[in-house]
Scaffold this active site. Sequence first.
Site, PDB file in Angstrom:
ATOM      1  N   TRP A 271     -11.013  -3.657   0.963  1.00  0.00           N
ATOM      2  CA  TRP A 271     -11.219  -4.786   1.881  1.00  0.00           C
ATOM      3  C   TRP A 271     -12.615  -4.807   2.462  1.00  0.00           C
ATOM      4  O   TRP A 271     -13.210  -5.884   2.622  1.00  0.00           O
ATOM      5  CB  TRP A 271     -10.144  -4.816   2.969  1.00  0.00           C
ATOM      6  CG  TRP A 271      -8.786  -5.016   2.374  1.00  0.00           C
ATOM      7  CD1 TRP A 271      -7.752  -4.132   2.361  1.00  0.00           C
ATOM      8  CD2 TRP A 271      -8.323  -6.162   1.630  1.00  0.00           C
ATOM      9  NE1 TRP A 271      -6.685  -4.654   1.671  1.00  0.00           N
ATOM     10  CE2 TRP A 271      -7.001  -5.887   1.214  1.00  0.00           C
ATOM     11  CE3 TRP A 271      -8.902  -7.384   1.276  1.00  0.00           C
ATOM     12  CZ2 TRP A 271      -6.248  -6.804   0.466  1.00  0.00           C
ATOM     13  CZ3 TRP A 271      -8.156  -8.293   0.527  1.00  0.00           C
ATOM     14  CH2 TRP A 271      -6.856  -8.003   0.136  1.00  0.00           C
TER      15      TRP A 271
ATOM     16  N   ASP B 214     -12.054  -5.782  10.956  1.00  0.00           N
ATOM     17  CA  ASP B 214     -10.915  -6.386  10.271  1.00  0.00           C
ATOM     18  C   ASP B 214      -9.717  -5.501  10.609  1.00  0.00           C
ATOM     19  O   ASP B 214      -9.617  -4.368  10.143  1.00  0.00           O
ATOM     20  CB  ASP B 214     -11.182  -6.401   8.760  1.00  0.00           C
ATOM     21  CG  ASP B 214      -9.954  -6.798   7.937  1.00  0.00           C
ATOM     22  OD1 ASP B 214      -8.929  -7.175   8.537  1.00  0.00           O
ATOM     23  OD2 ASP B 214     -10.037  -6.720   6.694  1.00  0.00           O
TER      24      ASP B 214
ATOM     25  N   LYS C 275       1.305  -9.316   8.621  1.00  0.00           N
ATOM     26  CA  LYS C 275       1.738  -7.905   8.692  1.00  0.00           C
ATOM     27  C   LYS C 275       2.341  -7.621  10.081  1.00  0.00           C
ATOM     28  O   LYS C 275       3.513  -7.346  10.190  1.00  0.00           O
ATOM     29  CB  LYS C 275       0.567  -6.983   8.391  1.00  0.00           C
ATOM     30  CG  LYS C 275       0.039  -7.236   6.971  1.00  0.00           C
ATOM     31  CD  LYS C 275      -1.241  -6.519   6.721  1.00  0.00           C
ATOM     32  CE  LYS C 275      -2.025  -7.078   5.563  1.00  0.00           C
ATOM     33  NZ  LYS C 275      -1.417  -6.913   4.257  1.00  0.00           N
TER      34      LYS C 275
HETATM   35  C1  PLP Z   1      -7.171  -4.901   5.744  1.00  0.00           C
HETATM   36  C2  PLP Z   1      -7.009  -6.223   5.060  1.00  0.00           C
HETATM   37  N1  PLP Z   1      -7.990  -7.128   5.173  1.00  0.00           N
HETATM   38  C3  PLP Z   1      -7.887  -8.328   4.579  1.00  0.00           C
HETATM   39  C4  PLP Z   1      -6.782  -8.681   3.849  1.00  0.00           C
HETATM   40  C5  PLP Z   1      -6.717 -10.052   3.204  1.00  0.00           C
HETATM   41  O1  PLP Z   1      -5.943 -10.884   3.986  1.00  0.00           O
HETATM   42  P1  PLP Z   1      -5.651 -12.392   3.559  1.00  0.00           P
HETATM   43  O2  PLP Z   1      -4.866 -12.338   2.291  1.00  0.00           O
HETATM   44  O3  PLP Z   1      -4.871 -12.949   4.693  1.00  0.00           O
HETATM   45  O4  PLP Z   1      -6.956 -13.073   3.373  1.00  0.00           O
HETATM   46  C6  PLP Z   1      -5.729  -7.773   3.714  1.00  0.00           C
HETATM   47  C7  PLP Z   1      -4.536  -8.119   2.941  1.00  0.00           C
HETATM   48  O5  PLP Z   1      -3.661  -7.338   2.687  1.00  0.00           O
HETATM   49  C8  PLP Z   1      -5.859  -6.502   4.335  1.00  0.00           C
HETATM   50  O6  PLP Z   1      -4.891  -5.591   4.240  1.00  0.00           O
END
Ligand code: PLP
Length: 361
Positions: free
Chosen positions: A103, A173, A197
């Site tokens: 991520w 994030d 989540k």
């Molecule tokens: C830590 C983290 N950041 C970002 C995301 C991406 O999120 P989204 O699919 O809502 O863009 C996730 C998805 O699992 C994640 O676990």
Amino acid sequence: MTQKIYNFSAGPGAIPEEVLQEAHKELLDYGSRGLSILEISHRSKEFEEIYSRVRQMVRELLTVPDHFEILLLQGGASLQFYMAPLNLGITAKTVDVLHTGHWSGKAIVEIGKLGSYRIAASSEGDRFKRIPKVERKDFNPNAPYVYMTSNNTIYGTQWHRFPDTGGVPIIADMTSDVFSRLLDFSQFGAVFASAQKNLGIAGVTLVIVRKDLTERCPRNAASMLQYRTHINRNTVYNTAPTFSIYMMDLVLKWYRKEGGIPVLQVRNREKARRLYEAIDCHSLYTGVAETSDRSLMNATFSINGGDAIKEKQFVEQAHKRGFIGVKGHSEAGGIRISLYNAVTLEAVDAVVEFMSDFACS
Ligand SMILES: Cc1ncc(COP(=O)(O)O)c(C=O)c1O
């Protein structure tokens, strides 16, 4: 009777039973108005109440100071990978990044489209099995911000303490551990998390941002991408994901009823303790993350040293016993059991019993 299913997925994650029941009821009749929650307008009095209550509960539960704005946006955390640097970066300055996996890797790509970045620390050399050790001297005091992912959903590592950046604001994030712990907002410039989540269902993204920093955004950027567009409205700027925000309302009410974040935190520690104990006590299982950096939200482990056949059997047998979402992410492999706020101790005990049966079979 339908078999009881326990959701251990990394996202969309488990939702509290009571919340689902309430949503079920109000799907047909919201607050005895004879109207489904799905039909209410984003400009209606009903929705305005929900919207302002959600923002107020976020402020209260997380003790967010007044100089931070609470926004409910669309586009997921993935859009924030671009919006955060667009709004909070300064073109001429280099962002410091803590790189801990998939991520943060995605966020780095987007930061790179808008400006420059420096990897202040990374655990890539250890295949992201740990959190890098950093000290104040590792950060550039002139950086516009330090970017990080607080919990690495895929590898199962978590920053248990946010680093001392020497006053440079952290942009975090927190998609997979928001509302699992209290934060000291004096360290942060912004925190964002998509909802699926710990905050309900997909479709809405929580952004908590220091208002003064949002003035860094170029005024000619697309209106929807500027935090100030959303801040400058008392209500929503465009058609809001009303149902996702409504679900967040129910989840936050449930958090409040349960006793708030400190109570959830104690419960989460206990859930993680029981699960990691099961991983450690059977020689068949090996935890992926370095012990001190293990996530309280996503526990990752391999079976028989990464035996693909055994891991497949584990996933299949788990499914038969009613445990879903335990297969590791394709990038990390192995098994991942997620322990978000709505996962109960009872669910953890049940999966621990299954793990013991599997190890002894
Ligand atoms: C830590 C983290 N950041 C970002 C995301 C991406 O999120 P989204 O699919 O809502 O863009 C996730 C998805 O699992 C994640 O676990």
